[in-house]
Each structure stands twice: as C-alpha cells, then as structure tokens.
Design an enzyme around this catalytic site. Structure first.
Site, short mmCIF file in Angstrom:
data_model
loop_
_atom_site.label_atom_id
_atom_site.label_comp_id
_atom_site.label_asym_id
_atom_site.label_seq_id
_atom_site.Cartn_x
_atom_site.Cartn_y
_atom_site.Cartn_z
N ASP A 1 -5.99 -16.03 19.18
CA ASP A 1 -7.37 -15.53 19.04
C ASP A 1 -8.36 -16.68 18.85
O ASP A 1 -9.17 -16.67 17.93
CB ASP A 1 -7.45 -14.50 17.90
CG ASP A 1 -6.71 -13.23 18.26
OD1 ASP A 1 -7.17 -12.52 19.16
OD2 ASP A 1 -5.62 -12.99 17.69
N HIS B 1 0.71 -9.94 22.04
CA HIS B 1 -0.70 -9.72 21.72
C HIS B 1 -0.98 -8.23 21.79
O HIS B 1 -0.75 -7.59 22.80
CB HIS B 1 -1.59 -10.47 22.73
CG HIS B 1 -3.03 -10.47 22.37
ND1 HIS B 1 -3.63 -11.53 21.70
CD2 HIS B 1 -4.01 -9.56 22.55
CE1 HIS B 1 -4.91 -11.27 21.51
NE2 HIS B 1 -5.17 -10.08 22.02
N ASP C 1 -4.22 -10.74 18.23
CA ASP C 1 -5.11 -9.61 18.49
C ASP C 1 -5.83 -9.17 17.22
O ASP C 1 -7.03 -9.03 17.20
CB ASP C 1 -4.41 -8.39 19.11
CG ASP C 1 -5.42 -7.43 19.77
OD1 ASP C 1 -6.58 -7.86 19.98
OD2 ASP C 1 -5.07 -6.28 20.07
N ASP D 1 -5.52 -14.54 23.75
CA ASP D 1 -6.96 -14.70 23.57
C ASP D 1 -7.34 -16.17 23.34
O ASP D 1 -8.13 -16.48 22.45
CB ASP D 1 -7.53 -13.81 22.46
CG ASP D 1 -7.71 -12.36 22.89
OD1 ASP D 1 -7.41 -12.05 24.06
OD2 ASP D 1 -8.17 -11.54 22.06
N ASN E 1 -5.76 -9.61 25.52
CA ASN E 1 -6.57 -8.61 26.21
C ASN E 1 -7.94 -9.13 26.64
O ASN E 1 -8.50 -8.66 27.62
CB ASN E 1 -6.73 -7.36 25.33
CG ASN E 1 -7.36 -7.66 23.99
OD1 ASN E 1 -7.08 -8.70 23.39
ND2 ASN E 1 -8.21 -6.78 23.51
N HIS E 2 -8.49 -10.08 25.92
CA HIS E 2 -9.82 -10.55 26.26
C HIS E 2 -9.85 -11.36 27.55
O HIS E 2 -10.86 -11.43 28.22
CB HIS E 2 -10.39 -11.42 25.12
CG HIS E 2 -11.08 -10.61 24.08
ND1 HIS E 2 -12.45 -10.52 23.98
CD2 HIS E 2 -10.59 -9.83 23.10
CE1 HIS E 2 -12.77 -9.75 22.97
NE2 HIS E 2 -11.65 -9.31 22.41
N HIS F 1 -7.52 -10.01 14.03
CA HIS F 1 -8.08 -11.31 13.63
C HIS F 1 -7.89 -11.63 12.15
O HIS F 1 -8.14 -12.75 11.72
CB HIS F 1 -9.57 -11.37 13.99
CG HIS F 1 -9.80 -11.55 15.46
ND1 HIS F 1 -11.01 -11.92 15.99
CD2 HIS F 1 -8.96 -11.43 16.51
CE1 HIS F 1 -10.90 -12.01 17.31
NE2 HIS F 1 -9.67 -11.70 17.65
MN LIG Z 1 -8.90 -11.61 19.89
#
Ligand SMILES: [Mn+2]
Length: 476
Positions: free
Chosen positions: A9, A150, A185, A50, A85-86, A187
């Site tokens: 992340d 993730h 994922d 991420d 996912n981002h 945070h």
């Molecule tokens: Mn993230």
C-alpha cells in the site's frame, strides 16, 4: 533464519489534496523502506500490492519506483510482489515491466524461495471472480511457506458485507501448507493468529486518508531456519509527513478564536492539518481556519464541521475543496456509470475543449455496447465499467495537455474514491471502512462525536520508531 520486510500500500503517484508535495511524500516513504532494507540487509522485500495509487501512474512515478528498486537490486535484495486493486490493469501489469528489467519478481503459484522460506503470490481478485479460484500452488521443499496477497480478508477485516474473503478458508483450501499470510489492502497494520498461523497486514507507508492516524511503518517477518519453526512478525515505524488532528468541541460563545488558539499550541508548520468541529459554538468559516493554518506554515488544512447547520442562519457557504464538493454531489445523484463517465468527459477537463464533442460521441458509442453501464449507481463494483472502457494503456491522467482522443479520458476519474472491493463512497459505509480519499470524507472520524472532551487531540508525531516484537507463542 530468513528475514524479510513486508510492506505494501505504497500508493506511489497519489497527489493527495492535489499537492505535488504529497505525491513526493509517498515516494519518500517507499525510499525509506528500501533504505531500511539495505541498512538491515534483509533477505528480501515482500510487497503486498498497491505499489501505485492507480493503474495509470505518471512517468515520474514509474521512474521513482524504478530508482528505489534499483537501490534494492544494487544491494542484492530481491523485491517480491503481487498486484493490488488500485493498480490492476487488464492484462500486463506494471510489475511485469519491472520484472522484465530484472528489478522485481512477480509472485504467483510457483514458489520463489529465499533462504528458508518459499513465497507465493495471489493478486487482488474482485469478489465476482473469487469463486473460480482453486488455490492451487506448486509444491516446495523449503522449511516455510508464505502467501502474499492483496484484499480484505476476514477475520482481520470484519465483514461489512463487502469482504467475503476468508483467510481461514484460503489457508484450508490452499494446496500448500502456508505458515503465514502477508497481506495488503487494509491500511491499518494488524495481525492475528488464524488456525495457528500469522495473518498480517503491514499497513500503508503514508497516510492515504485522514483515517490513518497511527504511525506508518512496515512489518519485519522472520522465519526460523528449521521445519516447524516459528514465524515472527515485528513492526517498525517510519517517519512520514506530520499530520495534526485537532478535534474541538466548541462551547456556546466559542468560535474561530478558540480554533486559532488551539492551533497555535500545535506545531503546524509543514504539516497536514485536520480540524474537526463539534459542539454548540458559533459557526466557523473553514476558509478562515485554512487561511490561518496557511499563515502558520501548514502544508494544507482541512476543516470538518460536524454541527447541524441552521438553514435559516445567515451563513456564507465556503467549500474547503470545491472539486470534492462537486464530486460528492455527483455521487449523491446516484448516476449510472455511463452518466458519470460522460460527466467526467465533459466537465473534468482531461479532454481539450475542442475535442469534447468527438470524445462524447465516441464514448456513447462504446457505452451503448455495455447496457449495464446505464444501470443506476447500485453497481457495487464501479471499476468494472472503468475496466471495460479502458481502451488500453492510456497516458498519465494528469497529462491535461493530452489531446489524443484515444486515451485522453481518465476512466478512473469518476471512481477516485471507490475501491473495487465494493467500498463505496457512501458516508455511512466509509465511516466503517477507510477510504483512499483526500481527507475530506465527511465521515472521517465519525466516532469522535460522542461529546468526548476536546483535549483528546490525536497527534501523529509521537511515536518513536520502535519494534514491538512478538512471537507466535505470545498469541497462542
Ligand atoms: Mn491500498
């Protein structure tokens, strides 16, 4: 013994509050993690997804990532990663680019052995496709095995109806007997024993939303060099941009002066300042607070006023962030994906004015082939439309001078605040779930309006970078 840093992340490229300084902060955090990895001479850096904030990072973000990965590579420290996912693109991933240049290894269902441990990867998978997963992994002959993934996994992340990915089920279904799951994922860093194995989130390395108040950092994971030995998870903090959180309950008769007094007691220079107001006091102009914070040298200030606004009162309406206010209103309208897509095309300014008519015509043509895009906004997975519409690998969405009709529209723009995990931008839901917004989420800190004393100002600058080592035994 094998010792790795577990991070994730990183969100490179996130221009939080529309500030280039924040974009640089996210890269700085990644640099710090790599510097620690080199100083500590860990055996690998494991990244749980991420790395990038969106799937169209700018060239400077890619170069920034590359320079950090080169530093690890120079020190002989492998970078093992999965896709979050981002940053998910449709086919090839940014991670593949770094793998092609020898700077990263993309983890998957084949073991990547470092010392005593075999590492496997499971990229973020949207909920709609999880039933197809077979959790088949090739065997290994190392002493330990770790699954890097993730997503929001129960029980570490409570199921608010949008999780439905269960760590215990994954561990049970997997064809490899994993000793630990190293996750990204969520945070907020956390760890929990699931069926006797550590499942842990490393947390983000910079605050991607105002919900992320605790010190940022990463995990250090140690694998004992014997079969059935222990896995230890420790945590280490990093220094990030200071955030000043001021929660203030204004008594009757109190107003801006009290806010100013309280801010003067704090060191706001270069900080991101979040002021949250409650109580019976006077109306306070957000613009005035922001101006004051600006005069004191703050990087940026945001004001959230939780008080009921008297409709009859003679108040000036001031938006801290007009763009966000418009986005919020557009979300409230419950428009279909198609409508939001066209709204962005016309209004968001990524397309040169002269090309808007052509671009809209082209988008409508595409949208007509996707009737679902015209459904009202109940679709819990808005990114799917963005995916469908993503005509491929577009340019940096911030390249506003871009006039190429093929890639000039940022299909992400309308879903900036939405995770593809089905986290919505709805105020109630995001009160429960951290969202990656620019800190103006009206629900931020919703738990704080219980009338608790205002002296409970949260501050982010107190944590020394300490390790809190704990072994599996402590928790079993
Ligand atoms: Mn993230």
């Amino acid at each position: 013994m094998t010792r790795v840093i577990h991070t994730g992340d990183t969100h490179l490229g996130y221009r939080q509050y529309h500030l280039p300084e924040r974009r640089e902060d996210f890269l700085d955090a990644f640099r710090q993690v790599a510097a620690d990895a080199v100083a500590d001479d860990v055996d690998a850096v494991v990244h749980a997804g991420d790395l990038f904030h969106d799937r169209r990072p700018g060239l400077s973000d890619l170069l920034g990532a590359q320079s950090v990965l080169e530093r690890l590579d120079d020190a002989g420290i492998p970078f093992l990663a999965v896709v979050g996912n981002h940053e998910t693109k449709r086919e090839s991933q940014w991670l593949d680019l770094f793998e092609a240049t020898g700077l990263a290894t993309r983890l998957g269902d084949e073991p990547v052995v470092v010392g005593d441990a075999a590492f496997y990867g499971l990229d973020f998978v949207p909920r709609s496709r999880r039933d197809d997963l077979d959790y088949e992994f090739a065997p290994h002959d190392a002493d330990h095995a770790a699954l890097v993934s993730h997503g929001l996994f129960e029980p570490l992340v409570p199921d608010y109806g949008n999780v439905e990915w269960d760590a215990a089920e994954v561990l049970a279904a997997a064809t490899v007997d994993f000793d630990t799951m190293l996750l990204g994922d969520e945070h907020a860093p956390t760890r929990q024993a699931v069926d006797g194995k550590w499942v842990t989130y490393c947390g983000s390395t910079e605050r991607a939303s105002a919900d992320e108040r605790d010190e940022r950092g990463y995990n250090i994971v140690e694998f004992d060099g014997v079969s059935d030995g222990e896995v230890h998870v420790a945590r280490r903090g990093i220094e990030t941009r200071e955030f000043v959180f001021l929660e203030l309950e204004l008594a009757e008769g109190e107003g801006f002066d009290r806010v100013r007094r309280r801010l003067r007691e704090r060191t706001v220079e270069d900080a991101v300042v979040h002021v949250e107001l409650s109580g019976d006091g006077e109306a306070v102009s957000a613009a005035r607070v922001e101006e004051f914070a600006d005069d004191e040298g703050a990087l940026v200030a945001r004001v959230t006023d939780r008080r009921e606004v008297d409709e009859e009162a003679d108040t000036d309406v001031v938006f801290a962030d007009p763009d966000e206010a418009v986005r919020e209103r557009v979300r409230e309208l419950g428009l279909s994906e198609a409508a939001r897509d066209l709204d962005e095309t016309i209004r968001a300014g990524e397309v040169a004015d002269a090309n808007v008519a052509d671009e809209v015509e082209r988008r409508v043509g595409e949208l007509l082939e996707e009737p679902a895009a015209f459904d009202a906004a109940a679709d819990p997975d808005p990114e799917t439309v963005a995916d469908r519409l993503d005509g491929g690998d577009g340019d940096d969405p911030e390249g506003s001078t871009d006039t190429d009709a093929d890639d000039g529209v940022d299909a992400d723009a309308s879903t900036t605040d939405v995770d593809s995990d089905g986290r919505t931008t709805d105020g109630e839901t995001s009160a429960e779930r951290p969202t990656d917004d620019n800190g103006t989420d009206p629900s931020v800190g919703a738990a704080a309006d219980d009338g608790a004393d205002t002296s409970a100002d949260a501050t982010a600058d107190d944590g020394a970078a300490g390790d809190d080592q704990a072994s599996m035994e402590d928790y079993l």
